[in-house]
Design an enzyme around this catalytic site. Sequence first.
Site, PDB file in Angstrom:
ATOM      1  N   LYS A   1       0.839  -1.202   0.000  1.00  0.00           N
ATOM      2  CA  LYS A   1       0.000   0.000   0.000  1.00  0.00           C
ATOM      3  C   LYS A   1       0.869   1.246   0.000  1.00  0.00           C
ATOM      4  O   LYS A   1       1.618   1.489   0.949  1.00  0.00           O
ATOM      5  CB  LYS A   1      -0.894   0.056   1.238  1.00  0.00           C
ATOM      6  CG  LYS A   1      -1.896   1.209   1.137  1.00  0.00           C
ATOM      7  CD  LYS A   1      -2.597   1.492   2.443  1.00  0.00           C
ATOM      8  CE  LYS A   1      -1.959   2.604   3.234  1.00  0.00           C
ATOM      9  NZ  LYS A   1      -1.963   3.921   2.583  1.00  0.00           N
TER      10      LYS A   1
ATOM     11  N   GLY B   1       6.932   4.558   8.459  1.00  0.00           N
ATOM     12  CA  GLY B   1       6.036   5.686   8.703  1.00  0.00           C
ATOM     13  C   GLY B   1       6.238   6.227  10.099  1.00  0.00           C
ATOM     14  O   GLY B   1       7.340   6.137  10.663  1.00  0.00           O
ATOM     15  N   SER B   2       5.176   6.756  10.661  1.00  0.00           N
ATOM     16  CA  SER B   2       5.312   7.442  11.949  1.00  0.00           C
ATOM     17  C   SER B   2       5.422   6.447  13.107  1.00  0.00           C
ATOM     18  O   SER B   2       4.930   5.324  13.032  1.00  0.00           O
ATOM     19  CB  SER B   2       4.100   8.342  12.167  1.00  0.00           C
ATOM     20  OG  SER B   2       2.932   7.555  12.202  1.00  0.00           O
ATOM     21  N   THR B   3       6.051   6.885  14.174  1.00  0.00           N
ATOM     22  CA  THR B   3       6.216   6.046  15.362  1.00  0.00           C
ATOM     23  C   THR B   3       4.859   5.694  15.957  1.00  0.00           C
ATOM     24  O   THR B   3       4.630   4.564  16.398  1.00  0.00           O
ATOM     25  CB  THR B   3       7.105   6.782  16.389  1.00  0.00           C
ATOM     26  OG1 THR B   3       8.400   6.929  15.789  1.00  0.00           O
ATOM     27  CG2 THR B   3       7.250   6.005  17.686  1.00  0.00           C
ATOM     28  N   GLU B   4       3.944   6.654  15.915  1.00  0.00           N
ATOM     29  CA  GLU B   4       2.613   6.426  16.486  1.00  0.00           C
ATOM     30  C   GLU B   4       1.902   5.252  15.786  1.00  0.00           C
ATOM     31  O   GLU B   4       1.407   4.323  16.444  1.00  0.00           O
ATOM     32  CB  GLU B   4       1.821   7.712  16.286  1.00  0.00           C
ATOM     33  CG  GLU B   4       0.503   7.764  16.967  1.00  0.00           C
ATOM     34  CD  GLU B   4      -0.312   8.950  16.433  1.00  0.00           C
ATOM     35  OE1 GLU B   4       0.275   9.859  15.820  1.00  0.00           O
ATOM     36  OE2 GLU B   4      -1.532   8.922  16.629  1.00  0.00           O
TER      37      GLU B   4
ATOM     38  N   GLY C   1       3.340   2.989  13.902  1.00  0.00           N
ATOM     39  CA  GLY C   1       4.184   1.805  14.108  1.00  0.00           C
ATOM     40  C   GLY C   1       3.845   1.104  15.417  1.00  0.00           C
ATOM     41  O   GLY C   1       3.739  -0.125  15.474  1.00  0.00           O
TER      42      GLY C   1
ATOM     43  N   GLU D   1      10.200   0.804  10.377  1.00  0.00           N
ATOM     44  CA  GLU D   1      11.157   1.893  10.140  1.00  0.00           C
ATOM     45  C   GLU D   1      10.401   3.181  10.439  1.00  0.00           C
ATOM     46  O   GLU D   1       9.540   3.580   9.659  1.00  0.00           O
ATOM     47  CB  GLU D   1      11.654   1.819   8.689  1.00  0.00           C
ATOM     48  CG  GLU D   1      12.997   2.480   8.498  1.00  0.00           C
ATOM     49  CD  GLU D   1      12.876   3.946   8.173  1.00  0.00           C
ATOM     50  OE1 GLU D   1      12.859   4.749   9.143  1.00  0.00           O
ATOM     51  OE2 GLU D   1      12.803   4.281   6.998  1.00  0.00           O
TER      52      GLU D   1
ATOM     53  N   CYS E   1      13.093  10.758   7.300  1.00  0.00           N
ATOM     54  CA  CYS E   1      13.107  10.218   8.666  1.00  0.00           C
ATOM     55  C   CYS E   1      14.475  10.390   9.314  1.00  0.00           C
ATOM     56  O   CYS E   1      14.574  10.574  10.520  1.00  0.00           O
ATOM     57  CB  CYS E   1      12.690   8.757   8.660  1.00  0.00           C
ATOM     58  SG  CYS E   1      13.521   7.786   7.413  1.00  0.00           S
TER      59      CYS E   1
ATOM     60  N   GLU F   1       9.654  15.208  16.073  1.00  0.00           N
ATOM     61  CA  GLU F   1       9.996  15.149  14.652  1.00  0.00           C
ATOM     62  C   GLU F   1       9.103  16.151  13.906  1.00  0.00           C
ATOM     63  O   GLU F   1       7.878  16.041  13.940  1.00  0.00           O
ATOM     64  CB  GLU F   1       9.745  13.728  14.123  1.00  0.00           C
ATOM     65  CG  GLU F   1      10.214  13.538  12.700  1.00  0.00           C
ATOM     66  CD  GLU F   1      10.004  12.110  12.200  1.00  0.00           C
ATOM     67  OE1 GLU F   1       8.997  11.488  12.565  1.00  0.00           O
ATOM     68  OE2 GLU F   1      10.854  11.635  11.428  1.00  0.00           O
TER      69      GLU F   1
HETATM   70  P1  NDP Z   1       1.756   7.424   8.861  1.00  0.00           P
HETATM   71  O1  NDP Z   1       2.532   6.572   9.786  1.00  0.00           O
HETATM   72  O2  NDP Z   1       0.407   7.846   9.240  1.00  0.00           O
HETATM   73  O3  NDP Z   1       1.651   6.710   7.433  1.00  0.00           O
HETATM   74  C1  NDP Z   1       2.572   5.773   6.881  1.00  0.00           C
HETATM   75  C2  NDP Z   1       1.793   4.731   6.087  1.00  0.00           C
HETATM   76  O4  NDP Z   1       0.943   3.977   6.963  1.00  0.00           O
HETATM   77  C3  NDP Z   1       0.848   5.343   5.050  1.00  0.00           C
HETATM   78  O5  NDP Z   1       0.745   4.479   3.947  1.00  0.00           O
HETATM   79  C4  NDP Z   1      -0.442   5.401   5.830  1.00  0.00           C
HETATM   80  O6  NDP Z   1      -1.562   5.531   5.025  1.00  0.00           O
HETATM   81  C5  NDP Z   1      -0.410   4.087   6.579  1.00  0.00           C
HETATM   82  N1  NDP Z   1      -1.243   4.050   7.766  1.00  0.00           N
HETATM   83  C6  NDP Z   1      -1.806   5.078   8.457  1.00  0.00           C
HETATM   84  N2  NDP Z   1      -2.516   4.621   9.513  1.00  0.00           N
HETATM   85  C7  NDP Z   1      -2.385   3.268   9.498  1.00  0.00           C
HETATM   86  C8  NDP Z   1      -2.857   2.218  10.346  1.00  0.00           C
HETATM   87  N3  NDP Z   1      -3.594   2.469  11.426  1.00  0.00           N
HETATM   88  N4  NDP Z   1      -2.520   0.953  10.051  1.00  0.00           N
HETATM   89  C9  NDP Z   1      -1.748   0.669   8.982  1.00  0.00           C
HETATM   90  N5  NDP Z   1      -1.273   1.615   8.138  1.00  0.00           N
HETATM   91  C10 NDP Z   1      -1.578   2.905   8.397  1.00  0.00           C
HETATM   92  O7  NDP Z   1       2.611   8.656   8.538  1.00  0.00           O
HETATM   93  P2  NDP Z   1       2.106   9.932   7.718  1.00  0.00           P
HETATM   94  O8  NDP Z   1       2.414   9.636   6.337  1.00  0.00           O
HETATM   95  O9  NDP Z   1       0.719  10.342   8.010  1.00  0.00           O
HETATM   96  O10 NDP Z   1       3.042  11.049   8.347  1.00  0.00           O
HETATM   97  C11 NDP Z   1       2.875  11.489   9.693  1.00  0.00           C
HETATM   98  C12 NDP Z   1       4.218  11.637  10.355  1.00  0.00           C
HETATM   99  O11 NDP Z   1       4.917  10.404  10.314  1.00  0.00           O
HETATM  100  C13 NDP Z   1       5.145  12.593   9.685  1.00  0.00           C
HETATM  101  O12 NDP Z   1       4.927  13.893  10.059  1.00  0.00           O
HETATM  102  C14 NDP Z   1       6.466  12.090  10.137  1.00  0.00           C
HETATM  103  O13 NDP Z   1       6.763  12.595  11.391  1.00  0.00           O
HETATM  104  C15 NDP Z   1       6.284  10.627  10.223  1.00  0.00           C
HETATM  105  N6  NDP Z   1       6.783   9.901   9.063  1.00  0.00           N
HETATM  106  C16 NDP Z   1       7.939   9.202   9.159  1.00  0.00           C
HETATM  107  C17 NDP Z   1       8.429   8.550   8.058  1.00  0.00           C
HETATM  108  C18 NDP Z   1       9.663   7.780   8.084  1.00  0.00           C
HETATM  109  O14 NDP Z   1      10.200   7.497   7.008  1.00  0.00           O
HETATM  110  N7  NDP Z   1      10.157   7.377   9.209  1.00  0.00           N
HETATM  111  C19 NDP Z   1       7.769   8.589   6.780  1.00  0.00           C
HETATM  112  C20 NDP Z   1       6.525   9.311   6.786  1.00  0.00           C
HETATM  113  C21 NDP Z   1       6.075   9.923   7.898  1.00  0.00           C
HETATM  114  P3  NDP Z   1      -2.007   7.034   4.638  1.00  0.00           P
HETATM  115  O15 NDP Z   1      -0.970   7.554   3.741  1.00  0.00           O
HETATM  116  O16 NDP Z   1      -3.253   6.831   3.956  1.00  0.00           O
HETATM  117  O17 NDP Z   1      -2.139   7.777   5.926  1.00  0.00           O
END
Ligand code: NDP
Length: 493
Positions: free
Chosen positions: A197, A249-252, A254, A271, A305, A402
Amino acid sequence: MVPAEKHGRTAAVVSKWDYAPAPEAKDIVKIQDRYGLFIGGKFVEPLSKQHYTTIDPAHEEPLAEVAQAGKADVAKAVRAAREAYATTWSKLRPSERAKYLYRIARILQERAREFAVLESRNGGKPIRESRDVDLPLAAAHFFYYAGWADKLEYAFPNRKPRPIGVAGQIIPWNFPMLMLAWKIAPALAAGNTVVLKPAETTPLTALLFCDVLRQAELPPGVVNIVTGDGRTGAEIVAHPDVNKIAFTGSTEVGKAIQRALAGTGKRLTLELGGKAANVVFDDAPLDQAVEGIVNGIYFNQGHVCCAGSRLFVQESIYDAIISKLKRRMSTLRVGDPLDKNTDVGAINSKMQLDKITSLVQSGIDEGAEIYQPPCKLPERGYWFVPTVFTNVAQSYRIAQEEIFGPVLSVLTFRTPDEAVEKANNTPYGLSAGVWTEKGSRILAMAQRLKAGVVWANTYNRFDPTSPFGGYKESGFGREGGLHGLEPYLAFDE
Ligand code: NDP
């Protein structure tokens, strides 16, 4: 040097260099009005019957309608992946698997310009970066893992490596194609099939990648792409027939995934976020360090990140570094992502812009001193001027959280011990930078900094052979190198 006027010469002194616009043509890539889901080797209409609009963040203009996959769509994609795993992919000779990966890598290289333009349009990143970094690295990952596909026995001697099944992969919006490559290449090389996804805001290059898969004649169902928002990601995580989840993606989110998977026996790699320290000692080559600082935080609008978002400067060189940094910042060109001169592009989404704006406001409210170079931003689109904060205390939100935007917080230190103490004062542990002339100091700092990756006298260097990943709240598991294959393999030990 004697000034020209003293000689009575009137040679014009060039005080300002203006760049003529150098926009990359958009017509190399054709964007469809509407996309379905890529399941079982073809595009299908979503069972959810729902679509959403994906936009160009630099112009706030719609680009395409994209499917919002629901529970039944995810189930269909997992079924396709399972069938392809059982009937085709796990049965293929490893050298055959490698052949497909090499094909994908070569096609990505051939179509790199098309992908780079689309990446910049959908994500807002400068074409210079998508062209010179994202796409070459994405292709390099496929080449690299293609090489391992038939050598797994040598990579993991006496451990009898075998694939694990269906991998569910969820990626963010900051490096859409590169993250796709980081996820798909090792999974396929190890013999697994995939349901991936892309992020809600940046699905278009993943959808174009489906055409590469068709061109490479990859067997149907080996890679399935389902688009949608976080709900789609949650459905992948919850599906009982997925053997492994790989998430960036985000720590939250994750943490939520880790909670959801507890007790299921599914494999997981995470990650997550970071708040990297970039530590500059007084013996560092200052001009080179300033380039590294700028690259560390303003590359990809700071949507990185591992961005070097906390700068630690040794007190004795503080004034020199700050004045050089401000001068360098004034030369950054912010604007049209498709212009080849652009250094800093558009912020990826309104939501991210709001988050950056509110954290920057918190920095001002808590007492930090803000500097932003004079900068004319386009009228439409999401933009943020490259920003540096000085007079930052460690407790400020801008030093702890972050920001994921072009915002740097500067702190100071006197001794190496103090630098280590302050740099490690964060829940994250993804990356760090050290700038010094002394090799012994580099090694000592690298050992003591709690970060998965430590760069020395450089920053943001990536290579498919080199593992990347964090610890503490930055996640676990590695991507890249042999380490990146291991999470996709089971061993008879
Ligand atoms: P998210 O963690 O929300 O999103 C990352 C991926 O997970 C996206 O494909 C997202 O879909 C999907 N996702 C969201 N909620 C869920 C869930 N409950 N279960 C499974 N998958 C889910 O990050 P965001 O992209 O919204 O960014 C928010 C913050 O995260 C940023 O401001 C940054 O601080 C951090 N971040 C860190 C990254 C890194 O590389 N370490 C990369 C991106 C963000 P969708 O896109 O539809 O929300």
